[in-house]
Design a protein around this motif. Structure first.
Motif, PDB file in Angstrom:
ATOM      1  N   MET A  39       0.844  -1.196   0.000  1.00 12.49           N
ATOM      2  CA  MET A  39       0.000   0.000   0.000  1.00 12.49           C
ATOM      3  C   MET A  39       0.883   1.252   0.000  1.00 12.49           C
ATOM      4  N   ASN A  40       1.900   1.246   0.828  1.00 14.62           N
ATOM      5  CA  ASN A  40       2.794   2.399   0.910  1.00 14.62           C
ATOM      6  C   ASN A  40       3.604   2.592  -0.373  1.00 14.62           C
ATOM      7  N   ALA A  41       3.800   1.507  -1.128  1.00  5.24           N
ATOM      8  CA  ALA A  41       4.568   1.580  -2.374  1.00  5.24           C
ATOM      9  C   ALA A  41       3.722   2.044  -3.558  1.00  5.24           C
ATOM     10  N   GLY A  42       2.395   2.048  -3.418  1.00  2.87           N
ATOM     11  CA  GLY A  42       1.558   2.552  -4.514  1.00  2.87           C
ATOM     12  C   GLY A  42       0.345   1.717  -4.869  1.00  2.87           C
ATOM     13  N   ALA A  43       0.160   0.557  -4.242  1.00  3.55           N
ATOM     14  CA  ALA A  43      -1.035  -0.253  -4.522  1.00  3.55           C
ATOM     15  C   ALA A  43      -2.238   0.349  -3.807  1.00  3.55           C
ATOM     16  N   SER A  44      -3.373   0.379  -4.491  1.00  2.78           N
ATOM     17  CA  SER A  44      -4.589   0.916  -3.873  1.00  2.78           C
ATOM     18  C   SER A  44      -5.638  -0.154  -3.606  1.00  2.78           C
ATOM     19  N   ILE A  45      -5.505  -1.333  -4.235  1.00  2.00           N
ATOM     20  CA  ILE A  45      -6.438  -2.440  -4.007  1.00  2.00           C
ATOM     21  C   ILE A  45      -5.674  -3.596  -3.368  1.00  2.00           C
ATOM     22  N   MET A  46      -6.169  -4.072  -2.229  1.00  2.00           N
ATOM     23  CA  MET A  46      -5.561  -5.203  -1.538  1.00  2.00           C
ATOM     24  C   MET A  46      -6.398  -6.445  -1.844  1.00  2.00           C
ATOM     25  N   HIS A  47      -5.927  -7.279  -2.778  1.00  2.00           N
ATOM     26  CA  HIS A  47      -6.605  -8.532  -3.125  1.00  2.00           C
ATOM     27  C   HIS A  47      -6.090  -9.608  -2.171  1.00  2.00           C
ATOM     28  N   THR A  48      -6.911  -9.973  -1.195  1.00  2.00           N
ATOM     29  CA  THR A  48      -6.425 -10.885  -0.160  1.00  2.00           C
ATOM     30  C   THR A  48      -7.178 -12.202  -0.146  1.00  2.00           C
ATOM     31  N   HIS A  49      -6.437 -13.271   0.118  1.00  2.00           N
ATOM     32  CA  HIS A  49      -7.020 -14.601   0.317  1.00  2.00           C
ATOM     33  C   HIS A  49      -7.251 -14.884   1.795  1.00  2.00           C
TER      34      HIS A  49
END
Length: 305
Positions: A39-49
């Motif tokens: 998230m801090n690196a630039g991802a805005s969607i966390m696709h989690t299992h």
């Protein structure tokens, strides 16, 4: 060109079991930390299992899937939310309906995955390891139920598209005209609120395989239904970064992480998922495409708060 939305998916334990930098889903703190770094690196969607166990064999319902460990899901998502407000996207697209509904009720995610093809995966990037297989059929009647419940619970669907058959299913759902098994025609419009969000899958072994090539990508994009925002996932390391770059140049969005490809370059593992995100950010900015924040991504995807 729209800003680039980056999804991160960190669970590589069954797609790349030999990766020394995998974080197993039983280490919920470690999994959450991978998402926070991403998230801090630039991802805005966390696709989690989340945390899960797997069916050992095909079950009486004809499916071979993952079974949610609910406490682990709560711990992972709770830790992420303590550090920011990204888009939470629940993965495991073929999870059984009762488990998915429980997570929707308890976690209140922004998005949730559903496969609009039959789910047939055969994870085997390294032939020295036995494959991990996933099987599930998703008839129109089931997709209709998922779409109805997603509206009820305020969840935006992530539509997984392994081949163009998923596009036919999108059009069928948008028509809102259905026949029951006993021959009754039912009308149910409005099941697919625009804009849709679709992930196009390339190079994923199994009977839904689509080639991870520029022509394969262009073919899928050329046949997309109207008013669909698209995102790509590729599980073919030799072609991965080329296809990611191509998708960025075409104006699509991208999914990055150790589930799809754990390599920064040929044979070189990323130490963290954040390193993979950082490379994608560099590629985008080299061609003048900026990265969407979570707030900007929500507006583009059509997620209401």
């Amino acid at each position: 060109m729209d800003k680039l939305i980056i999804t991160v998916t960190t669970d590589g334990t069954f797609s790349y079991p030999e990766n020394p930098n995998n974080t197993h889903c039983d280490d919920t703190k470690g999994v959450a930390e991978e998402y926070i770094r991403s998230m801090n690196a630039g991802a805005s969607i966390m696709h989690t299992h989340g945390q899960y166990r797997s069916d050992p064999v095909i079950q009486p319902d004809g499916r071979k899937l993952q079974i949610a460990v609910f406490e682990g899901w709560h711990d992972i998502v709770g830790r992420i939310r303590e550090h920011g407000d990204p888009i939470i996207q629940l993965g495991l697209a073929s999870m059984r309906l009762e488990e998915k509904l429980q997570l929707w009720k308890e976690i209140r995610p922004d998005m949730s995955s559903i496969n609009f093809n039959s789910h047939d995966e055969y994870f085997q990037p390294n032939p020295d390891y036995p494959p991990t297989t996933i099987y599930a059929v998703h008839p129109i009647s089931e997709l209709r139920e998922y779409a109805r419940l997603a509206i009820e619970y305020g969840v935006k669907l992530e539509i997984e598209c392994f081949n163009t058959g998923a596009f036919w299913a999108i059009r069928k759902m948008r028509e809102g005209s259905f026949w029951t098994d006993d021959g009754v025609r039912e009308l149910e419009p409005g099941l697919m609120p625009d804009p849709l969000w679709a992930t196009l899958f390339f190079g994923w072994a199994g009977q839904g395989w689509t080639p991870p090539t520029a022509r394969g990508l262009q073919y899928m994009v050329d046949h997309l239904p109207e008013n669909v925002n698209w995102n790509i996932s590729c599980m073919q390391p030799p072609d991965y970064w080329q296809l990611i770059a191509h998708a960025i140049g075409l104006g699509g969005h991208i999914r990055i992480g150790m589930e799809d490809c754990p390599y920064l370059s040929e044979g070189v593992y990323a130490r963290t998922n954040a390193e993979l995100i950082e490379k994608a950010v560099r590629l985008a900015r080299e061609i003048g495409r900026e990265i969407a924040t979570a707030e900007e991504a929500r507006a583009m995807i059509g997620i209401e708060r």
